[in-house]
Design a protein around this motif. Structure first.
Motif, short mmCIF file in Angstrom:
data_model
loop_
_atom_site.label_atom_id
_atom_site.label_comp_id
_atom_site.label_asym_id
_atom_site.label_seq_id
_atom_site.Cartn_x
_atom_site.Cartn_y
_atom_site.Cartn_z
N HIS A 2 1.84 1.72 -15.84
CA HIS A 2 2.31 0.63 -15.00
C HIS A 2 3.62 1.03 -14.33
O HIS A 2 4.52 1.54 -15.00
N ASP A 4 -3.34 1.49 -7.98
CA ASP A 4 -3.94 0.18 -7.72
C ASP A 4 -2.82 -0.85 -7.61
O ASP A 4 -2.04 -1.03 -8.55
N THR A 5 -2.73 -1.51 -6.49
CA THR A 5 -1.67 -2.49 -6.26
C THR A 5 -2.15 -3.93 -6.51
O THR A 5 -1.38 -4.87 -6.30
N GLN A 6 -3.39 -4.08 -6.94
CA GLN A 6 -3.95 -5.42 -7.13
C GLN A 6 -4.33 -5.71 -8.58
O GLN A 6 -4.43 -6.88 -8.96
N ALA A 7 -4.55 -4.68 -9.39
CA ALA A 7 -5.07 -4.87 -10.74
C ALA A 7 -4.05 -5.54 -11.65
O ALA A 7 -2.84 -5.36 -11.52
N ASP A 12 0.82 -1.20 0.00
CA ASP A 12 0.00 0.00 0.00
C ASP A 12 0.86 1.26 0.00
O ASP A 12 1.92 1.32 0.63
N SER A 68 -3.57 7.69 -3.43
CA SER A 68 -4.98 7.34 -3.31
C SER A 68 -5.54 6.68 -4.57
O SER A 68 -6.64 6.13 -4.54
N VAL A 69 -4.79 6.75 -5.68
CA VAL A 69 -5.31 6.18 -6.92
C VAL A 69 -4.51 4.99 -7.43
O VAL A 69 -5.01 4.21 -8.25
N ILE A 90 -1.12 1.56 -12.05
CA ILE A 90 -1.03 0.23 -11.46
C ILE A 90 0.41 -0.01 -11.02
O ILE A 90 1.35 0.15 -11.81
N LEU A 122 -5.51 5.32 -15.22
CA LEU A 122 -5.28 4.29 -14.23
C LEU A 122 -3.78 4.10 -14.00
O LEU A 122 -3.00 4.02 -14.94
#
Length: 313
Positions: free
Chosen positions: A45, A34-37, A14, A31-32, A87, A85
């Protein structure tokens, strides 16, 4: 006797940073991201390469392996003004002295990220020493074919050596790309590159812009010079070695610069290259947090990453 151990891959953890409230109007990187996508088209990326084995082999001061964590921390609180996005794909870490194994692991992961992102995405590799660049380039090359290389650096990194170091990546890329090798480097320090390196650059057709030349340009002229170097239609590998900056701006690097390129000029050139809309791969290297002062090098690097991502849209 060399110790060969499989490279360690660590999933992203996180992020943290300043929190002004919920909603896109308060969005920051932390806050944006994404560590799971899974990797996807159009995304930015991020992947870390925690390595300073190449720096050690090249006689530099170690500490660049901590660079990815410091870059993430510096990026965390920067405000977001778009909806692209982001990631975080985790970190590859060199184990013991197995740099070659770690580079292969990074290449494989970069290849998959670049293949997934499409023409509108970007992969950002958080180094690590400049040995990062061969691994990241090889991965992108395996996904896309030839790429144009734009490097901001005080050094050519065209050394010939029996094994990879932080001083060999662009010589290795030249061997990989063959007749398609297209390399421009801005910020070269003449006293810090031997005649052999200048001769190698000339033989390989490298576009070379000295730090002293950039010092005589206005910020706009520097940006225009960088933009002129990215004509054509090949995807771009943009590499930023933080030792291109003056030591007062970037003390936390493996080899601090006695002269360097002004930060405003570097920012403008990075934005200009990004504005071409073809940067498929960005790597930022040689951050050494052990020698940083008030995180100024990490903060300067984070701003460059943010500007490159924003400028590409």
């Amino acid at each position: 006797m060399n110790t060969v151990t499989a490279p360690l891959f660590t999933p992203a953890s996180d992020w943290s940073g300043r929190d002004d409230g919920p909603g896109p109007e308060h969005a920051r990187w932390h806050s944006v991201v994404d560590t799971q996508a899974a990797p996807r088209e159009g995304a930015v990326h991020l992947i870390g390469f925690a390595s300073d084995e190449g720096v050690e082999r090249n006689g530099g001061r170690q500490g660049a392996a901590q660079g990815p964590a410091a870059l993430r921390a510096a990026l965390g609180s920067l405000a977001i003004h778009d909806e692209q996005l982001r990631i975080d794909a985790g970190t590859v870490t060199t184990q013991h002295d197995d740099l070659e194994g770690a580079q292969r692991e990074l290449s494989d992961r970069v290849r998959d990220l670049v293949a997934a992102q499409g023409a509108s995405g970007m992969t950002v590799v958080l180094g690590g020493g400049h040995e990062t660049s061969f691994a990241s380039h090889r991965g992108a090359y395996e996904a896309l074919g030839p790429l144009q290389v734009i490097n901001f650096d005080a050094h050519f990194d065209l050394r010939a050596a029996d094994r990879p170091t932080s001083g060999t990546p662009f010589k290795q890329i030249a061997e990989l790309e063959g007749e398609h090798f297209d390399y421009s480097v801005f910020g070269i320090s003449k006293p810090n590159n031997t005649k052999v390196l200048f001769n190698t650059a000339a033989e390989l057709g490298v576009t070379t812009v000295l730090d002293t030349e950039l010092a005589e340009m206005t910020v706009r002229e520097a940006a225009e010079r960088a933009l002129a170097a990215v004509d054509g239609d090949l995807p771009i590998h943009l590499s930023i070695d933080l030792d291109v900056l003056p030591a007062a701006v970037a003390p936390g690097v493996s080899a601090p610069a006695g002269f360097g390129v002004a930060y405003a000029a570097l920012r403008a050139m990075v934005e200009a290259v990004a504005s071409a809309g073809r940067v498929a791969l960005l790597d930022v290297v040689e951050l050494n947090p052990d020698f940083d002062v008030d995180n100024r090098t990490a903060k300067a690097a984070a701003r460059l990453i943010d500007d490159a991502v924003a400028g590409a849209r």
